[in-house]
Write an enzyme that holds these catalytic residues in place. Structure first.
Site, PDB file in Angstrom:
ATOM      1  N   GLU A   1     -15.511 -28.701 -27.493  1.00  0.00           N
ATOM      2  CA  GLU A   1     -14.679 -29.846 -27.123  1.00  0.00           C
ATOM      3  C   GLU A   1     -13.754 -29.519 -25.956  1.00  0.00           C
ATOM      4  O   GLU A   1     -12.780 -30.227 -25.696  1.00  0.00           O
ATOM      5  CB  GLU A   1     -13.849 -30.313 -28.323  1.00  0.00           C
ATOM      6  CG  GLU A   1     -12.751 -29.367 -28.773  1.00  0.00           C
ATOM      7  CD  GLU A   1     -13.220 -28.252 -29.705  1.00  0.00           C
ATOM      8  OE1 GLU A   1     -12.360 -27.643 -30.351  1.00  0.00           O
ATOM      9  OE2 GLU A   1     -14.434 -27.993 -29.777  1.00  0.00           O
TER      10      GLU A   1
ATOM     11  N   ASP B   1      -8.579 -29.807 -23.845  1.00  0.00           N
ATOM     12  CA  ASP B   1      -9.186 -29.651 -25.165  1.00  0.00           C
ATOM     13  C   ASP B   1      -8.823 -30.855 -26.041  1.00  0.00           C
ATOM     14  O   ASP B   1      -7.670 -31.305 -26.050  1.00  0.00           O
ATOM     15  CB  ASP B   1      -8.681 -28.363 -25.824  1.00  0.00           C
ATOM     16  CG  ASP B   1      -9.428 -28.038 -27.098  1.00  0.00           C
ATOM     17  OD1 ASP B   1     -10.462 -27.358 -27.012  1.00  0.00           O
ATOM     18  OD2 ASP B   1      -8.988 -28.482 -28.184  1.00  0.00           O
TER      19      ASP B   1
END
Length: 335
Positions: free
Chosen positions: A248, A205
């Site tokens: 993301e 992430d």
């Protein structure tokens, strides 16, 4: 005496008249004979024309039949390599050529070895051509017909591959979409389970990604995601699977990789990202990654468990400061 003269004159007239009639008859028969000769010659010419046309029809039929067989055989697959392999085999069997290759039309070495070149109309930026050696001159026209048909089928296979890639590739990052990545993950899991192999799962992430979006805008955020995906892709093997899991967040599957090896890969990716400068429009940025790691069979007995626990390890990495790698531990929990 007069009677005798009269009879002589009469007989002469009869003879003359008979000769005239005979000559007329002879000329008439001679003309008929000439007409018969003309008709005979005409019939012979027509017969030759019919034979020639029959040969042409036979040749055309053979060409059409061959074209049909070629089209039928090379259309059985949508794999471009298999299409060409089938086409080359047909050429060798039907035209007795030595070889045929498909490569760039600018390949000078191939041009030197293969005397006949046939450029293919495969698209604006595709410069490939068929190179042939050992082809008879009389087969050139037939080859051109077959090559054009090959080009049509090959373009269809290209289109199929493009559509397939679009359906499994994320348009922004050019990595696998979540759905297809999960399909491949399940396949790898079953293989690892069957062969008793390790399989590692990484959740990655981008740290503080929302702040980048809010501060610099979504266009800059898109560049960040694309660049991070490219850096991860450059750091892994061809057999590894990388997909965009959402926003993301990325999912990375490492077949035949134990926990320590997965940790090494994760650290290498993290360091690569933190050391790299990202240029996004007028902005020059650096970003970091947090990564959670799980490994089959120690950390989970199915794909959902591995992902869920890798996500917990990722949360732990965020919780203790970000820009780090955390291995899953049973003590970890969300919230």
């Amino acid at each position: 005496m007069l009677l005798l003269v009269f009879l002589l004159v009469l007989s002469s007239l009869i003879i003359i008249r008979a000769r005239i009639r005979f000559r007329s008859y002879f000329l008439e028969e001679q003309n008929k004979y000439r007409d018969l000769q003309y008709y005979d010659e005409t019939l012979r010419r027509n017969f030759k024309d019919l034979n020639f046309k029959e040969e042409l029809l036979g040749s055309e039929y053979e060409n059409i039949t061959t074209l049909y067989e070629v089209t039928k055989d090379i259309s059985k697959t949508l794999n471009m390599d298999e299409v060409f392999h089938t086409f080359r085999g047909i050429l060798k069997n039907s035209m007795d050529i030595d070889d045929c290759v498909l490569t760039s039309s600018f390949d000078k070495k191939t041009k030197g070895d293969y005397p006949f070149t046939f450029p293919l109309d495969l698209g604006k930026n595709d410069t490939r051509a068929l190179f042939v050696k050992g082809m008879r001159v009389e087969d050139k026209d037939k080859f051109i017909i077959l090559a054009n048909q090959f080009a049509l089928v090959f373009k269809r296979a290209q289109l199929y591959r493009t559509i397939q890639e679009l359906s499994i590739t994320d348009s922004l990052t050019q990595i696998l979409v979540k759905r297809y990545c999960m399909v491949r993950f399940n396949e790898e899991f079953l293989r690892s389970e069957r062969k008793k192999l390790n399989l590692s799962c990484l959740m990655l992430d981008v740290d503080n990604f929302k702040d980048y979006n809010d501060r610099f805008g979504h266009l800059v955020g898109d560049v960040i995601l694309a660049e991070v995906a490219r850096m991860i892709s450059d750091s892994i093997r061809e057999i590894d699977l990388l997909g965009r899991f959402g926003g993301e967040e990325f999912l990375l599957i490492l077949p035949e990789t134990d926990k320590q090896e997965a940790l090494f890969v994760a650290e290498r990716i993290r360091k690569t990202v933190v050391e790299r400068v990202i240029k996004a429009y007028d902005e020059v940025l650096r970003v970091t990654l947090s990564i959670g790691v799980t490994t089959f069979p120690q950390d989970g007995q199915d794909t959902n468990e591995l992902i869920d626990r890798a996500d917990r390890a990722l949360y732990q990495a965020k919780h203790v400061g970000k820009n780090r790698v955390c291995l899953y531990s049973p003590r970890q929990s969300k919230g």
